[in-house]
Design a protein around this motif. Structure first.
Motif, mmCIF file in Angstrom:
data_model
loop_
_atom_site.group_PDB
_atom_site.id
_atom_site.type_symbol
_atom_site.label_atom_id
_atom_site.label_comp_id
_atom_site.label_asym_id
_atom_site.label_seq_id
_atom_site.Cartn_x
_atom_site.Cartn_y
_atom_site.Cartn_z
ATOM 1 N N PHE A 1 0.816 -1.212 0.000
ATOM 2 C CA PHE A 1 0.000 0.000 0.000
ATOM 3 C C PHE A 1 0.856 1.271 0.000
ATOM 4 C CE2 PHE A 1 -3.174 -3.007 1.938
ATOM 5 C CZ PHE A 1 -4.003 -3.034 0.829
ATOM 6 N N THR A 2 2.067 1.202 0.582
ATOM 7 C CA THR A 2 2.981 2.343 0.502
ATOM 8 C C THR A 2 3.424 2.571 -0.938
ATOM 9 O OG1 THR A 2 3.803 1.969 2.758
ATOM 10 C CG2 THR A 2 5.159 3.321 1.312
ATOM 11 N N ASN A 3 3.758 1.484 -1.627
ATOM 12 C CA ASN A 3 4.123 1.589 -3.042
ATOM 13 C C ASN A 3 2.975 2.159 -3.869
ATOM 14 O OD1 ASN A 3 6.690 0.557 -2.680
ATOM 15 N ND2 ASN A 3 6.172 -1.516 -3.278
ATOM 16 N N MET A 4 1.768 1.685 -3.595
ATOM 17 C CA MET A 4 0.609 2.138 -4.372
ATOM 18 C C MET A 4 0.314 3.611 -4.095
ATOM 19 S SD MET A 4 -1.159 0.866 -6.691
ATOM 20 C CE MET A 4 -2.325 1.733 -7.722
ATOM 21 N N ASP A 5 0.484 4.037 -2.861
ATOM 22 C CA ASP A 5 0.335 5.447 -2.517
ATOM 23 C C ASP A 5 1.306 6.289 -3.343
ATOM 24 O OD1 ASP A 5 -1.220 7.152 -1.029
ATOM 25 O OD2 ASP A 5 -0.586 6.340 0.897
ATOM 26 N N ASN A 6 2.524 5.806 -3.407
ATOM 27 C CA ASN A 6 3.580 6.468 -4.173
ATOM 28 C C ASN A 6 3.207 6.592 -5.645
ATOM 29 O OD1 ASN A 6 6.287 7.162 -5.197
ATOM 30 N ND2 ASN A 6 6.485 4.983 -5.635
ATOM 31 N N PHE A 7 2.729 5.507 -6.242
ATOM 32 C CA PHE A 7 2.354 5.520 -7.663
ATOM 33 C C PHE A 7 1.174 6.451 -7.921
ATOM 34 C CE2 PHE A 7 4.162 1.013 -7.737
ATOM 35 C CZ PHE A 7 5.382 1.450 -8.242
ATOM 36 N N LEU A 8 0.179 6.429 -7.023
ATOM 37 C CA LEU A 8 -1.010 7.248 -7.234
ATOM 38 C C LEU A 8 -0.696 8.745 -7.128
ATOM 39 C CD1 LEU A 8 -3.705 5.144 -5.351
ATOM 40 C CD2 LEU A 8 -3.633 5.643 -7.811
ATOM 41 N N LEU A 9 0.191 9.115 -6.222
ATOM 42 C CA LEU A 9 0.600 10.512 -6.133
ATOM 43 C C LEU A 9 1.274 10.956 -7.428
ATOM 44 C CD1 LEU A 9 1.970 10.697 -2.478
ATOM 45 C CD2 LEU A 9 -0.149 11.697 -3.346
ATOM 46 N N THR A 10 2.041 10.035 -8.031
ATOM 47 C CA THR A 10 2.696 10.341 -9.305
ATOM 48 C C THR A 10 1.675 10.474 -10.431
ATOM 49 O OG1 THR A 10 4.588 9.013 -8.561
ATOM 50 C CG2 THR A 10 4.518 9.602 -10.889
ATOM 51 N N VAL A 11 0.727 9.552 -10.474
ATOM 52 C CA VAL A 11 -0.313 9.580 -11.511
ATOM 53 C C VAL A 11 -1.160 10.839 -11.379
ATOM 54 C CG1 VAL A 11 -2.443 8.462 -12.281
ATOM 55 C CG2 VAL A 11 -0.409 7.083 -11.836
ATOM 56 N N MET A 12 -1.479 11.223 -10.154
ATOM 57 C CA MET A 12 -2.288 12.425 -9.938
ATOM 58 C C MET A 12 -1.524 13.689 -10.340
ATOM 59 S SD MET A 12 -4.148 11.348 -6.357
ATOM 60 C CE MET A 12 -5.259 12.753 -6.230
ATOM 61 N N ALA A 13 -0.212 13.676 -10.157
ATOM 62 C CA ALA A 13 0.604 14.808 -10.607
ATOM 63 C C ALA A 13 0.566 14.905 -12.128
ATOM 64 C CB ALA A 13 2.039 14.651 -10.117
ATOM 65 N N TYR A 14 0.631 13.773 -12.802
ATOM 66 C CA TYR A 14 0.562 13.765 -14.264
ATOM 67 C C TYR A 14 -0.809 14.242 -14.739
ATOM 68 C CZ TYR A 14 0.285 12.017 -19.059
ATOM 69 O OH TYR A 14 0.094 11.917 -20.416
ATOM 70 N N ASP A 15 -1.862 13.804 -14.045
ATOM 71 C CA ASP A 15 -3.214 14.222 -14.390
ATOM 72 C C ASP A 15 -3.362 15.736 -14.285
ATOM 73 O OD1 ASP A 15 -6.209 13.681 -14.733
ATOM 74 O OD2 ASP A 15 -6.168 14.731 -12.804
ATOM 75 N N ARG A 16 -2.830 16.338 -13.229
ATOM 76 C CA ARG A 16 -2.905 17.790 -13.058
ATOM 77 C C ARG A 16 -2.043 18.514 -14.098
ATOM 78 N NH1 ARG A 16 -7.014 19.300 -12.215
ATOM 79 N NH2 ARG A 16 -7.399 17.246 -13.043
ATOM 80 N N TYR A 17 -0.918 17.889 -14.463
ATOM 81 C CA TYR A 17 -0.064 18.473 -15.504
ATOM 82 C C TYR A 17 -0.819 18.559 -16.831
ATOM 83 C CZ TYR A 17 3.115 18.125 -19.491
ATOM 84 O OH TYR A 17 3.717 18.282 -20.715
ATOM 85 N N ALA B 1 2.841 -3.008 -7.402
ATOM 86 C CA ALA B 1 2.698 -2.914 -5.948
ATOM 87 C C ALA B 1 2.418 -4.265 -5.312
ATOM 88 C CB ALA B 1 1.577 -1.929 -5.597
ATOM 89 N N ILE B 2 1.783 -5.169 -6.029
ATOM 90 C CA ILE B 2 1.495 -6.514 -5.503
ATOM 91 C C ILE B 2 2.712 -7.418 -5.609
ATOM 92 C CG2 ILE B 2 0.160 -8.618 -5.954
ATOM 93 C CD1 ILE B 2 -2.193 -6.782 -6.748
ATOM 94 N N LEU B 3 3.435 -7.331 -6.731
ATOM 95 C CA LEU B 3 4.561 -8.238 -6.974
ATOM 96 C C LEU B 3 5.819 -7.828 -6.214
ATOM 97 C CD1 LEU B 3 4.138 -8.836 -10.816
ATOM 98 C CD2 LEU B 3 3.563 -10.406 -8.948
ATOM 99 N N ASN B 4 6.071 -6.534 -6.102
ATOM 100 C CA ASN B 4 7.293 -6.080 -5.434
ATOM 101 C C ASN B 4 7.397 -6.548 -3.983
ATOM 102 O OD1 ASN B 4 9.650 -4.431 -4.742
ATOM 103 N ND2 ASN B 4 8.178 -3.043 -3.820
#
Length: 313
Positions: free
Chosen positions: A107-123, A152-155
């Motif tokens: 879930f920490t990894n997924m949080d990290n990815f979602l923050l990145t995706v949301m930054a791209y969405d705002r960009y 996030a599941i495999l790592n």
């Protein structure tokens, strides 16, 4: 080179905040309040987004995923911490410890990815507003969530399987409130060099790269916003992205403090505070930041609460 005998450890002791003997009742009340607030807030966001078709857009799709992940991240560790504080029994079984480690990493990894995706969405929304609908298609949005979920599941599965092959001898005291990989590895009497290398590689690849992408996105966003002629337009754009930046700074600041320092089972108070920030505090801030500064979401939340009030009568 292995050290000590090969007697197997069947449980670990989570010392966590046990040294704060005079503040146990206060800590229990504080963490229980924060956990329930985050739980309720994130559930309301999920309910509001699901019930209002006007919110079925890429931004709210990513926000719903973030709320779900934050809800799960805190639920992975906080209930056990509350139980330990309340009962004054800090033990956790070996299988439960590995399970907790797996889900906390996931879930920490997924949080990290979602923050990145949301930054791209705002960009895309701010720098390419006319092409937003053609770029952020349903297929791309699904991919931007599905691929991170797969990673996030495999790592953490790899880390958990590698941890399961290690031997743990006499030392079973974890100076943390949950089974963190950096606190577990030093307890092993096996060679952990490969495990340490994997942790460094993952931190480098899965956190530094996304944080660089976020930095690049917001550099472009700030540059685009500064070109907006009206002060009102600048304020609206900055207020939209400001809340996201608060979460990003808190999240990556805490992650850097914990995982960019040498591995040790002797967690300091600063490590505990940093862990509390991204596991307990961030999930609480998420619903408040996004709901209080977003009129569409506030309207959807009011509708949900109003409907529940009607049905309750």
């Amino acid at each position: 080179m292995e050290k000590g005998n090969q007697s197997s450890v069947s449980e670990f002791i989570l010392l966590g905040f046990s040294n704060w003997s005079g503040q146990q009742a206060l800590l229990f009340a504080l963490f229980l309040c924060l956990y329930l607030t985050g739980l309720l807030g994130n559930l309301l966001i999920l309910l509001a987004i699901a019930s209002d078709h006007h919110l079925h857009t890429p931004m709210y799709f990513f926000l719903a995923n973030l709320s779900f992940v934050d809800l799960c991240l805190s639920s992975t560790t906080v209930p056990k911490m509350l139980l330990n504080i309340q009962t004054q029994t800090q033990s956790i079984s070996y299988p439960a410890c590995l399970t907790q480690m797996y889900f906390s990493i996931m879930f920490t990894n997924m949080d990290n990815f979602l923050l990145t995706v949301m930054a791209y969405d705002r960009y895309v929304a701010i720098c390419h507003p006319l092409h937003y609908s053609t770029i952020m298609t349903q297929r791309l949005c699904a991919s931007l969530v599905a691929v991170p979920w797969a990673i996030a599941i495999l790592n953490p599965l790899l880390h958990t399987l590698m941890m399961a092959h290690l031997h743990f001898c006499s030392d079973n005291v974890i100076y943390h409130f949950f089974c963190d990989i950096n606190s577990l590895l030093p307890l092993s009497c096996s060679d952990i060099s490969l495990n340490q290398l994997m942790v460094l590689a993952v931190v480098g690849l899965l956190f530094i790269v996304p944080s660089g992408c976020i930095l690049a996105s917001y550099t472009r966003i700030i540059s685009a916003v500064m070109k907006v002629p009206s002060a009102q337009g600048k304020f609206k754009a900055f207020s939209t992205c400001g809340s996201h930046l608060v979460l990003v700074i808190l999240f990556y600041g805490a992650i850097t403090k914990i995982y960019m320092t040498p591995i040790s089972n002797q967690s300091t108070e600063k490590d505990l505070v940093a862990s509390v920030i991204f596991i307990v505090v961030t999930p609480v801030l998420n619903p408040f930041i996004y709901s209080l500064r977003n009129n569409e979401l506030k309207g959807a939340l009011k509708k949900v609460l109003y409907q529940r009030k009607i049905f309750s009568h």
